[in-house]
Design a protein around this motif. Structure first.
Motif, PDB file in Angstrom:
ATOM      1  N   VAL B  89      47.929  12.056  50.894  1.00 13.01           N
ATOM      2  CA  VAL B  89      48.313  11.312  50.586  1.00 13.01           C
ATOM      3  C   VAL B  89      47.556   9.327  50.936  1.00 13.01           C
ATOM      4  CG1 VAL B  89      50.452   9.023  51.925  1.00 13.01           C
ATOM      5  CG2 VAL B  89      50.904  11.202  52.016  1.00 13.01           C
ATOM      6  N   TYR B  90      47.756   8.713  49.713  1.00 15.13           N
ATOM      7  CA  TYR B  90      46.514   7.783  49.849  1.00 15.13           C
ATOM      8  C   TYR B  90      47.542   6.298  49.121  1.00 15.13           C
ATOM      9  CZ  TYR B  90      43.441  11.426  46.987  1.00 15.13           C
ATOM     10  OH  TYR B  90      43.073  12.149  47.046  1.00 15.13           O
ATOM     11  N   LEU B  91      47.396   5.322  50.751  1.00 11.85           N
ATOM     12  CA  LEU B  91      47.396   4.702  51.751  1.00 11.85           C
ATOM     13  C   LEU B  91      46.665   3.545  51.229  1.00 11.85           C
ATOM     14  CD1 LEU B  91      48.670   5.509  55.115  1.00 11.85           C
ATOM     15  CD2 LEU B  91      49.666   4.912  52.953  1.00 11.85           C
ATOM     16  N   CYS B  92      47.277   2.014  50.417  1.00 10.38           N
ATOM     17  CA  CYS B  92      46.409   1.500  50.291  1.00 10.38           C
ATOM     18  C   CYS B  92      47.221   0.209  50.642  1.00 10.38           C
ATOM     19  CB  CYS B  92      46.728   0.337  48.704  1.00 10.38           C
ATOM     20  SG  CYS B  92      46.488  -1.128  47.956  1.00 10.38           S
ATOM     21  N   ALA B  93      46.276  -0.925  51.248  1.00 10.96           N
ATOM     22  CA  ALA B  93      46.750  -1.657  51.982  1.00 10.96           C
ATOM     23  C   ALA B  93      45.697  -3.012  51.753  1.00 10.96           C
ATOM     24  CB  ALA B  93      46.448  -2.100  53.286  1.00 10.96           C
ATOM     25  N   SER B  94      45.814  -4.415  52.283  1.00  9.72           N
ATOM     26  CA  SER B  94      45.801  -5.118  51.972  1.00  9.72           C
ATOM     27  C   SER B  94      45.868  -6.704  53.112  1.00  9.72           C
ATOM     28  CB  SER B  94      46.345  -6.537  50.619  1.00  9.72           C
ATOM     29  OG  SER B  94      48.173  -6.494  51.043  1.00  9.72           O
ATOM     30  N   SER B  95      45.613  -7.766  52.893  1.00 13.55           N
ATOM     31  CA  SER B  95      44.784  -8.105  54.093  1.00 13.55           C
ATOM     32  C   SER B  95      43.920  -9.841  53.354  1.00 13.55           C
ATOM     33  CB  SER B  95      43.983  -8.074  55.309  1.00 13.55           C
ATOM     34  OG  SER B  95      42.300  -8.080  54.999  1.00 13.55           O
ATOM     35  N   PHE B  96      44.855 -10.793  54.265  1.00 16.44           N
ATOM     36  CA  PHE B  96      44.037 -12.192  53.774  1.00 16.44           C
ATOM     37  C   PHE B  96      42.407 -12.468  53.631  1.00 16.44           C
ATOM     38  CE2 PHE B  96      47.151 -15.266  53.433  1.00 16.44           C
ATOM     39  CZ  PHE B  96      48.705 -14.863  53.936  1.00 16.44           C
ATOM     40  N   GLY B  97      41.616 -11.011  54.654  1.00 18.99           N
ATOM     41  CA  GLY B  97      40.745 -11.066  54.189  1.00 18.99           C
ATOM     42  C   GLY B  97      39.892  -9.927  55.394  1.00 18.99           C
ATOM     43  N   THR B  98      38.616 -10.014  54.996  1.00 24.99           N
ATOM     44  CA  THR B  98      38.244  -8.595  55.763  1.00 24.99           C
ATOM     45  C   THR B  98      37.901  -9.010  57.534  1.00 24.99           C
ATOM     46  OG1 THR B  98      35.964  -9.559  54.630  1.00 24.99           O
ATOM     47  CG2 THR B  98      37.099  -7.667  53.791  1.00 24.99           C
ATOM     48  N   ASN B  99      37.172  -8.490  58.180  1.00 21.71           N
ATOM     49  CA  ASN B  99      37.137  -9.099  59.543  1.00 21.71           C
ATOM     50  C   ASN B  99      38.286  -9.123  60.894  1.00 21.71           C
ATOM     51  OD1 ASN B  99      34.277  -8.687  58.276  1.00 21.71           O
ATOM     52  ND2 ASN B  99      34.145 -10.173  58.504  1.00 21.71           N
ATOM     53  N   GLY B 100      39.149 -10.029  59.969  1.00 25.43           N
ATOM     54  CA  GLY B 100      39.987 -10.264  61.425  1.00 25.43           C
ATOM     55  C   GLY B 100      41.289 -10.587  61.101  1.00 25.43           C
ATOM     56  N   SER B 101      41.467 -10.222  59.707  1.00 26.61           N
ATOM     57  CA  SER B 101      43.320 -10.281  59.462  1.00 26.61           C
ATOM     58  C   SER B 101      44.262  -8.749  59.192  1.00 26.61           C
ATOM     59  CB  SER B 101      42.822 -10.779  58.447  1.00 26.61           C
ATOM     60  OG  SER B 101      43.238 -11.951  57.957  1.00 26.61           O
ATOM     61  N   PRO B 102      44.698  -8.645  59.848  1.00 30.36           N
ATOM     62  CA  PRO B 102      45.596  -7.431  60.170  1.00 30.36           C
ATOM     63  C   PRO B 102      45.826  -6.934  58.716  1.00 30.36           C
ATOM     64  CG  PRO B 102      47.149  -9.301  60.800  1.00 30.36           C
ATOM     65  CD  PRO B 102      46.250 -10.049  60.782  1.00 30.36           C
ATOM     66  N   LEU B 103      45.848  -5.814  58.556  1.00 27.73           N
ATOM     67  CA  LEU B 103      46.164  -4.930  57.150  1.00 27.73           C
ATOM     68  C   LEU B 103      47.743  -4.463  57.049  1.00 27.73           C
ATOM     69  CD1 LEU B 103      43.123  -3.807  57.030  1.00 27.73           C
ATOM     70  CD2 LEU B 103      43.247  -2.022  56.455  1.00 27.73           C
ATOM     71  N   HIS B 104      48.033  -4.463  55.809  1.00 30.23           N
ATOM     72  CA  HIS B 104      49.762  -4.191  55.540  1.00 30.23           C
ATOM     73  C   HIS B 104      48.819  -3.197  54.689  1.00 30.23           C
ATOM     74  CE1 HIS B 104      50.893  -8.641  56.927  1.00 30.23           C
ATOM     75  NE2 HIS B 104      49.482  -8.287  57.279  1.00 30.23           N
ATOM     76  N   PHE B 105      50.324  -2.200  55.058  1.00 28.18           N
ATOM     77  CA  PHE B 105      50.006  -0.739  54.392  1.00 28.18           C
ATOM     78  C   PHE B 105      51.185  -0.607  53.214  1.00 28.18           C
ATOM     79  CE2 PHE B 105      46.417   1.289  55.847  1.00 28.18           C
ATOM     80  CZ  PHE B 105      46.485   0.847  57.025  1.00 28.18           C
ATOM     81  N   GLY B 106      50.755  -0.082  51.926  1.00 24.10           N
ATOM     82  CA  GLY B 106      51.693   0.764  51.346  1.00 24.10           C
ATOM     83  C   GLY B 106      52.416   1.708  51.555  1.00 24.10           C
ATOM     84  N   ASN B 107      53.645   2.075  51.337  1.00 22.23           N
ATOM     85  CA  ASN B 107      54.197   3.454  51.575  1.00 22.23           C
ATOM     86  C   ASN B 107      53.138   4.943  51.055  1.00 22.23           C
ATOM     87  OD1 ASN B 107      56.257   1.635  53.124  1.00 22.23           O
ATOM     88  ND2 ASN B 107      57.215   1.508  51.057  1.00 22.23           N
ATOM     89  N   GLY B 108      52.655   4.414  50.232  1.00 21.34           N
ATOM     90  CA  GLY B 108      51.852   5.446  49.930  1.00 21.34           C
ATOM     91  C   GLY B 108      51.990   6.487  48.737  1.00 21.34           C
ATOM     92  N   THR B 109      51.456   6.808  48.292  1.00 19.55           N
ATOM     93  CA  THR B 109      51.532   7.820  47.175  1.00 19.55           C
ATOM     94  C   THR B 109      51.032   9.581  47.425  1.00 19.55           C
ATOM     95  OG1 THR B 109      50.777   6.575  44.621  1.00 19.55           O
ATOM     96  CG2 THR B 109      50.500   8.816  44.772  1.00 19.55           C
ATOM     97  N   ARG B 110      52.295  10.018  47.731  1.00 17.11           N
ATOM     98  CA  ARG B 110      51.183  11.536  47.951  1.00 17.11           C
ATOM     99  C   ARG B 110      51.726  12.251  46.724  1.00 17.11           C
ATOM    100  NH1 ARG B 110      52.921  14.669  52.486  1.00 17.11           N
ATOM    101  NH2 ARG B 110      54.081  13.099  52.985  1.00 17.11           N
ATOM    102  N   LEU B 111      49.770  13.120  46.327  1.00 14.25           N
ATOM    103  CA  LEU B 111      49.789  14.028  45.528  1.00 14.25           C
ATOM    104  C   LEU B 111      49.635  15.410  46.487  1.00 14.25           C
ATOM    105  CD1 LEU B 111      48.010  13.619  42.585  1.00 14.25           C
ATOM    106  CD2 LEU B 111      46.355  13.502  43.821  1.00 14.25           C
ATOM    107  N   THR B 112      49.956  15.616  44.380  1.00 19.26           N
ATOM    108  CA  THR B 112      50.330  17.072  44.873  1.00 19.26           C
ATOM    109  C   THR B 112      49.229  17.878  44.056  1.00 19.26           C
ATOM    110  OG1 THR B 112      52.235  16.954  46.480  1.00 19.26           O
ATOM    111  CG2 THR B 112      51.303  19.290  45.634  1.00 19.26           C
ATOM    112  N   VAL B 113      48.187  18.569  44.440  1.00 19.20           N
ATOM    113  CA  VAL B 113      47.089  19.383  43.210  1.00 19.20           C
ATOM    114  C   VAL B 113      47.788  20.384  43.221  1.00 19.20           C
ATOM    115  CG1 VAL B 113      45.291  19.915  42.123  1.00 19.20           C
ATOM    116  CG2 VAL B 113      45.540  17.533  42.993  1.00 19.20           C
ATOM    117  N   THR B 114      47.980  21.039  42.147  1.00 14.65           N
ATOM    118  CA  THR B 114      48.330  23.385  42.450  1.00 14.65           C
ATOM    119  C   THR B 114      47.924  23.798  41.557  1.00 14.65           C
ATOM    120  OG1 THR B 114      50.379  22.852  40.262  1.00 14.65           O
ATOM    121  CG2 THR B 114      51.102  21.832  42.130  1.00 14.65           C
TER     122      THR B 114
END
Lengths: 113, 114
Positions: B89-114
């Motif tokens: 599962v590949y998760l992306c997150a964003s925040s107002f800046g690095t260091n002190g701001s909490p991350l807000h995550f997306g729901n993710g992409t589930r990648l399956t390689v067959t």
């Protein structure tokens, strides 16, 4: 490399029990410590961000403390409820790795009704 | 307001194919992170962006992985010649800046390689 360790790996408690778990991180070059709750089928949700030694934060029945000198943080849940069941993640940023937020493996909490 | 959006939510691909994962961060968030979670493991840092720049690419597992961000907004994570060990599962997150701001995550992409 910044190593963040959490213990225990999993925890089962009864509804109404209070519980706590630990996050340890390198104390040198510390900048900030984050706690997140990750419920099944959802995305991680921020609980706290702490930066100062001795900091204590509280959100309802959940609280956290920070000791930057010895490199640990505790998360406490008072009177656990079934809805508290989740994986609790901590993450740390070192000041020399600005922006690189490294997560621990998490503590999975199961609260039985 | 709108949260972090990731697409696709699920992707099944054959070994050897290239895939592209997309992340739309919260508007105004200057920092953007990519993580992955393989089965039974924790969140593994891949890369972060401050604006459109990636100061630290050390988490990318191999040269088959690349990421870019444009307009201090959308980011794409590209995996070339996918391998079965890329399944996660590949998760992306964003925040107002690095260091002190909490991350807000997306729901993710589930990648399956067959």
């Amino acid at each position: 490399i910044l190593n963040v360790e959490q213990s225990p790996q999993s925890l089962h408690v009864q509804e109404g029990d209070s519980t706590n778990f630990t996050c340890s991180f390198p104390s040198s070059n510390f900048y900030a410590l984050h706690w997140y709750r990750w419920e099944t089928a959802k995305s991680p949700e921020a609980l706290f961000v702490m930066t100062l030694n001795g900091d204590e934060k509280k959100k309802g029945r959940i609280s956290a403390t920070l000791n930057t000198k010895e490199g640990y943080s505790y998360l406490y849940i008072k009177g656990s409820q079934p809805e508290d069941s989740a994986t609790y993640l901590c993450a740390s940023i070192g000041s020399s790795n600005t922006g690189k937020l490294i997560f621990g493996q998490g503590t999975t909490l199961q609260v039985k009704p | 307001g709108a949260g972090v959006s990731q697409s696709p939510s699920n992707k099944v691909t054959e070994k050897g194919k290239d895939v592209e994962l997309r992340c739309d961060p919260i508007s105004g968030h200057t920092a953007l992170y990519w993580y992955r979670q393989r089965l039974g493991q924790g969140l593994e840092f891949l890369i972060y962006f401050q604006g459109n720049s990636a100061p630290d690419k050390s988490g990318l597992p191999s040269d088959r992985f690349s990421a870019e961000r444009t307009g201090e907004s959308v980011s794409t994570l590209t995996i070339q010649r996918t391998q079965q060990e890329d399944s996660a599962v590949y998760l992306c997150a964003s925040s107002f800046g690095t260091n002190g701001s909490p991350l807000h995550f997306g729901n993710g992409t589930r990648l399956t390689v067959t």
